[in-house]
Enzyme design. Structure first.
Site, short mmCIF file in Angstrom:
data_model
loop_
_atom_site.label_atom_id
_atom_site.label_comp_id
_atom_site.label_asym_id
_atom_site.label_seq_id
_atom_site.Cartn_x
_atom_site.Cartn_y
_atom_site.Cartn_z
N VAL A 1 1.41 5.55 -1.10
CA VAL A 1 0.97 6.86 -1.58
C VAL A 1 2.25 7.66 -1.88
CG1 VAL A 1 -0.19 9.02 -0.92
CG2 VAL A 1 -1.18 6.82 -0.24
N TYR B 1 -2.07 1.56 10.62
CA TYR B 1 -2.65 0.23 10.81
C TYR B 1 -3.30 0.11 12.20
CZ TYR B 1 0.15 -0.80 6.70
OH TYR B 1 0.70 -0.78 5.44
N GLU C 1 2.56 -7.20 6.57
CA GLU C 1 3.88 -7.06 7.22
C GLU C 1 4.36 -5.65 7.01
OE1 GLU C 1 5.64 -10.14 5.06
OE2 GLU C 1 4.78 -11.66 6.36
N ASN D 1 8.73 1.81 10.42
CA ASN D 1 7.85 2.60 9.55
C ASN D 1 6.71 3.20 10.39
OD1 ASN D 1 6.27 3.67 7.54
ND2 ASN D 1 6.34 1.87 6.22
N ILE E 1 0.88 -1.17 0.00
CA ILE E 1 0.00 0.00 0.00
C ILE E 1 0.91 1.21 0.00
CG2 ILE E 1 -0.30 -0.10 2.52
CD1 ILE E 1 -3.14 1.14 2.01
C1 COA Z 1 1.92 4.46 4.86
C2 COA Z 1 1.22 5.33 3.82
C3 COA Z 1 0.52 4.44 2.80
C4 COA Z 1 0.19 6.21 4.52
O1 COA Z 1 -0.45 6.99 3.53
P1 COA Z 1 -0.86 8.50 3.81
O2 COA Z 1 -1.70 8.96 2.69
O3 COA Z 1 0.35 9.28 4.11
O4 COA Z 1 -1.72 8.30 5.13
P2 COA Z 1 -2.94 9.17 5.67
O5 COA Z 1 -2.74 10.60 5.29
O6 COA Z 1 -4.20 8.53 5.27
O7 COA Z 1 -2.72 9.06 7.23
C5 COA Z 1 -3.29 8.03 7.95
C6 COA Z 1 -2.65 7.90 9.29
O8 COA Z 1 -1.34 7.42 9.13
C7 COA Z 1 -0.50 7.94 10.15
N1 COA Z 1 0.60 8.65 9.52
C8 COA Z 1 0.77 8.84 8.20
N2 COA Z 1 1.97 9.42 7.99
C9 COA Z 1 2.54 9.60 9.19
C10 COA Z 1 3.78 10.12 9.64
N3 COA Z 1 4.69 10.62 8.80
N4 COA Z 1 4.04 10.10 10.97
C11 COA Z 1 3.15 9.60 11.84
N5 COA Z 1 1.95 9.09 11.47
C12 COA Z 1 1.65 9.10 10.18
C13 COA Z 1 -1.35 8.84 11.00
O9 COA Z 1 -1.85 8.03 12.06
C14 COA Z 1 -2.50 9.17 10.09
O10 COA Z 1 -3.62 9.38 10.87
P3 COA Z 1 -4.35 10.81 11.00
O11 COA Z 1 -5.40 10.74 9.95
O12 COA Z 1 -4.90 10.76 12.37
O13 COA Z 1 -3.33 11.87 10.77
C15 COA Z 1 2.22 6.27 3.11
O14 COA Z 1 2.90 7.04 4.08
C16 COA Z 1 3.23 5.57 2.24
O15 COA Z 1 2.92 5.24 1.10
N6 COA Z 1 4.44 5.35 2.74
C17 COA Z 1 5.50 4.75 1.93
C18 COA Z 1 5.18 3.32 1.56
C19 COA Z 1 4.90 2.50 2.79
O16 COA Z 1 5.66 2.53 3.75
N7 COA Z 1 3.81 1.71 2.74
C20 COA Z 1 3.44 0.83 3.83
C21 COA Z 1 4.14 -0.47 3.69
S1 COA Z 1 3.68 -1.60 4.98
#
Ligand code: COA
Length: 155
Positions: free
Chosen positions: A79, A123, A111, A116, A77
């Site tokens: 973004v 999650y 996983e 991260n 997953i």
């Molecule tokens: C993990 C990921 C998919 C989250 O996507 P996102 O669009 O940034 O997430 P959202 O904006 O929907 O945030 C959802 C929640 O994630 C957490 N979050 C996201 N980025 C964060 C950060 N940098 N630090 C702390 N919490 C964070 C928060 O709890 C947030 O909740 P909130 O709505 O109360 O703020 C994205 O950061 C990503 O693609 N990361 C790189 C790839 C990756 O690591 N994927 C997961 C592999 S297991």
């Protein structure tokens, strides 16, 4: 929330082969150890549940999941960094949970790298709980990094 995300409605749809170059660009921007185009192609070929999130005319995120014998495994997953922190990851995750439930999975597993933090928060806030740890599972810049195994009951 940025003006762009406010003005444009995210649209989540099945991934197609001709999305791959854009998907791989997002993947490469977002991960320290991204999947190759070949891996993503294989996921489409074997019929995994592959999705993209579009904002306007661009792909800004994707998710890949396998669903079989009552289990969903969220394999990816993602973004793009420019679009993170705007609710798109949560939206994608919720859609995957819904699709897994519709396909009769009773549990979703995934996983995640132990370091991260953003993903861990996401999650846990969606009700996933840690069920195990794989020591040194992921390659990292300085050696190996643990994977935390998470699960969430869907019913
Ligand atoms: C993990 C990921 C998919 C989250 O996507 P996102 O669009 O940034 O997430 P959202 O904006 O929907 O945030 C959802 C929640 O994630 C957490 N979050 C996201 N980025 C964060 C950060 N940098 N630090 C702390 N919490 C964070 C928060 O709890 C947030 O909740 P909130 O709505 O109360 O703020 C994205 O950061 C990503 O693609 N990361 C790189 C790839 C990756 O690591 N994927 C997961 C592999 S297991």
């Amino acid at each position: 929330m940025s003006a762009v995300v406010q003005d444009l409605m995210p649209f989540i749809r099945p991934m197609r082969a001709d999305d791959l170059s854009e998907v791989i660009e997002v993947e490469g921007d977002a991960y320290s150890h991204p999947w190759s185009e070949g891996i993503m192609q294989d996921c489409l070929r074997v019929g995994y549940s592959c999705w993209v999130c579009e904002l306007g005319d661009r792909i800004v995120g994707h998710a890949v999941m396998s669903v079989a014998v009552g289990e969903a495994h969220l394999l990816n997953i993602c973004v793009g960094p420019r679009w993170q922190g705007r609710g798109l990851g949560r939206r994608l995750l919720r859609r995957m949970l819904r699709i897994a439930g519709q396909r009769n999975a009773d549990t979703m597993f995934l996983e995640v790298r132990a370091g991260n933090d953003g993903a861990l928060w996401l999650y846990e806030s969606e009700g996933f709980g840690e069920i195990g740890r794989r020591r040194g599972y992921y390659p990292a810049h300085n050696g190996r990094e643990d994977a935390i195994v998470y699960a969430k009951a869907l019913f």
